[in-house]
Design a protein around this motif. Structure first.
Motif, PDB file in Angstrom:
ATOM      1  N   UNK A  31      16.611  13.282   8.935  1.00  0.00           N
ATOM      2  CA  UNK A  31      16.245  13.669  10.301  1.00  0.00           C
ATOM      3  C   UNK A  31      15.625  12.514  11.088  1.00  0.00           C
ATOM      4  N   UNK A  32      14.758  11.762  10.445  1.00  0.00           N
ATOM      5  CA  UNK A  32      14.092  10.638  11.107  1.00  0.00           C
ATOM      6  C   UNK A  32      14.325   9.372  10.304  1.00  0.00           C
ATOM      7  N   UNK A  33      14.086   8.247  10.953  1.00  0.00           N
ATOM      8  CA  UNK A  33      14.251   6.959  10.270  1.00  0.00           C
ATOM      9  C   UNK A  33      12.964   6.571   9.561  1.00  0.00           C
ATOM     10  N   UNK A  34      12.458   7.467   8.747  1.00  0.00           N
ATOM     11  CA  UNK A  34      11.242   7.206   7.980  1.00  0.00           C
ATOM     12  C   UNK A  34      11.655   6.761   6.582  1.00  0.00           C
ATOM     13  N   UNK A  35      11.527   5.466   6.345  1.00  0.00           N
ATOM     14  CA  UNK A  35      11.935   4.921   5.054  1.00  0.00           C
ATOM     15  C   UNK A  35      10.925   5.280   3.976  1.00  0.00           C
ATOM     16  N   UNK A  36      11.437   5.444   2.781  1.00  0.00           N
ATOM     17  CA  UNK A  36      10.595   5.760   1.629  1.00  0.00           C
ATOM     18  C   UNK A  36      11.103   4.982   0.426  1.00  0.00           C
ATOM     19  N   UNK A  37      10.281   4.936  -0.589  1.00  0.00           N
ATOM     20  CA  UNK A  37      10.616   4.202  -1.809  1.00  0.00           C
ATOM     21  C   UNK A  37      10.808   5.221  -2.921  1.00  0.00           C
ATOM     22  N   UNK A  38      11.898   5.092  -3.637  1.00  0.00           N
ATOM     23  CA  UNK A  38      12.201   6.017  -4.721  1.00  0.00           C
ATOM     24  C   UNK A  38      12.142   5.239  -6.023  1.00  0.00           C
ATOM     25  N   UNK A  53       8.627   9.636  -5.326  1.00  0.00           N
ATOM     26  CA  UNK A  53       8.820   9.193  -3.947  1.00  0.00           C
ATOM     27  C   UNK A  53       7.494   8.649  -3.437  1.00  0.00           C
ATOM     28  N   UNK A  54       7.548   7.488  -2.797  1.00  0.00           N
ATOM     29  CA  UNK A  54       6.347   6.874  -2.235  1.00  0.00           C
ATOM     30  C   UNK A  54       6.664   6.391  -0.822  1.00  0.00           C
ATOM     31  N   UNK A  55       5.627   6.324   0.003  1.00  0.00           N
ATOM     32  CA  UNK A  55       5.761   5.827   1.363  1.00  0.00           C
ATOM     33  C   UNK A  55       4.863   4.610   1.529  1.00  0.00           C
ATOM     34  N   UNK A  70       4.986   1.281   6.921  1.00  0.00           N
ATOM     35  CA  UNK A  70       6.160   2.010   7.395  1.00  0.00           C
ATOM     36  C   UNK A  70       5.735   3.284   8.133  1.00  0.00           C
ATOM     37  N   UNK A  71       4.722   3.954   7.621  1.00  0.00           N
ATOM     38  CA  UNK A  71       4.209   5.142   8.301  1.00  0.00           C
ATOM     39  C   UNK A  71       3.612   4.770   9.656  1.00  0.00           C
ATOM     40  N   UNK A  72       2.892   3.653   9.710  1.00  0.00           N
ATOM     41  CA  UNK A  72       2.328   3.189  10.988  1.00  0.00           C
ATOM     42  C   UNK A  72       3.450   2.881  11.977  1.00  0.00           C
ATOM     43  N   UNK A  73       4.520   2.225  11.512  1.00  0.00           N
ATOM     44  CA  UNK A  73       5.667   1.911  12.366  1.00  0.00           C
ATOM     45  C   UNK A  73       6.278   3.211  12.907  1.00  0.00           C
ATOM     46  N   UNK A  74       6.454   4.171  12.026  1.00  0.00           N
ATOM     47  CA  UNK A  74       7.035   5.459  12.393  1.00  0.00           C
ATOM     48  C   UNK A  74       6.201   6.139  13.478  1.00  0.00           C
ATOM     49  N   UNK A  75       4.893   6.118  13.318  1.00  0.00           N
ATOM     50  CA  UNK A  75       3.996   6.726  14.315  1.00  0.00           C
ATOM     51  C   UNK A  75       4.071   5.969  15.637  1.00  0.00           C
ATOM     52  N   UNK A  76       4.014   4.638  15.569  1.00  0.00           N
ATOM     53  CA  UNK A  76       4.016   3.835  16.788  1.00  0.00           C
ATOM     54  C   UNK A  76       5.309   3.983  17.579  1.00  0.00           C
ATOM     55  N   UNK A 109       0.875  -1.168   0.000  1.00  0.00           N
ATOM     56  CA  UNK A 109       0.000   0.000   0.000  1.00  0.00           C
ATOM     57  C   UNK A 109       0.913   1.219   0.000  1.00  0.00           C
ATOM     58  N   UNK A 110       1.060   1.834  -1.165  1.00  0.00           N
ATOM     59  CA  UNK A 110       1.960   2.972  -1.304  1.00  0.00           C
ATOM     60  C   UNK A 110       1.181   4.271  -1.295  1.00  0.00           C
ATOM     61  N   UNK A 111       1.725   5.254  -0.605  1.00  0.00           N
ATOM     62  CA  UNK A 111       1.104   6.563  -0.513  1.00  0.00           C
ATOM     63  C   UNK A 111       2.042   7.611  -1.097  1.00  0.00           C
ATOM     64  N   UNK A 112       1.462   8.618  -1.692  1.00  0.00           N
ATOM     65  CA  UNK A 112       2.238   9.734  -2.205  1.00  0.00           C
ATOM     66  C   UNK A 112       2.711  10.579  -1.022  1.00  0.00           C
TER      67      UNK A 112
END
Length: 121
Positions: free
Chosen positions: A84-91, A96-98, A102-108, A58-61
């Motif tokens: 700045x943060x360990x927020x991984x993204x896909x290039x 760029x996609x998230x 991964x976003x849920x992990x980052x929030x948690x 599930x990729x988000x813009x």
């Protein structure tokens, strides 16, 4: 037609338009409430059976990801550029996609019970 009849006809037309707007407004309110409920509920994922193909990522813009995190797309761009943060993204090329999980992990990882103690400590 006299002036009174013209005014009555215009009022009837406006009354119908107001009624239509009220119906559309009620539909909008229902949609907003549904969206609020969906954003507060955890995303239920059915368990995949062995016969099913794996679910796609599930990729988000960046715009969608920024809305989920409550920051601007520009902030995400800065985070990517200065690590700045360990927020991984896909290039993919220039795109760029998230990944949603991964976003849920980052929030948690940023949950805190107290300013000096994390929930999972």
């Amino acid at each position: 037609m006299d002036k009174i009849s013209i005014i009555r006809a215009k009022l009837a037309k406006l009354s119908n338009e107001v009624a239509q707007i009220q119906v559309e407004l009620a539909e909008c309110i229902l949609l907003v409430e549904e969206l609020q409920q969906l954003s507060q509920e955890p995303d239920p994922k059915p368990a995949a059976t062995p016969t099913e193909s794996p679910t796609p990522l599930e990729l988000l813009t960046p715009k969608e990801a920024s809305a989920m995190l409550g920051v601007t797309p520009g902030t995400l761009s800065v985070w990517r550029s200065n690590d700045r943060y360990s927020l991984r993204y896909i290039k993919m090329g220039r795109r760029v996609m998230y990944e949603y999980r991964e976003l849920r992990r980052f929030i948690n990882e940023r949950r805190h019970q107290h300013t000096s103690k994390r929930d999972n400590d």
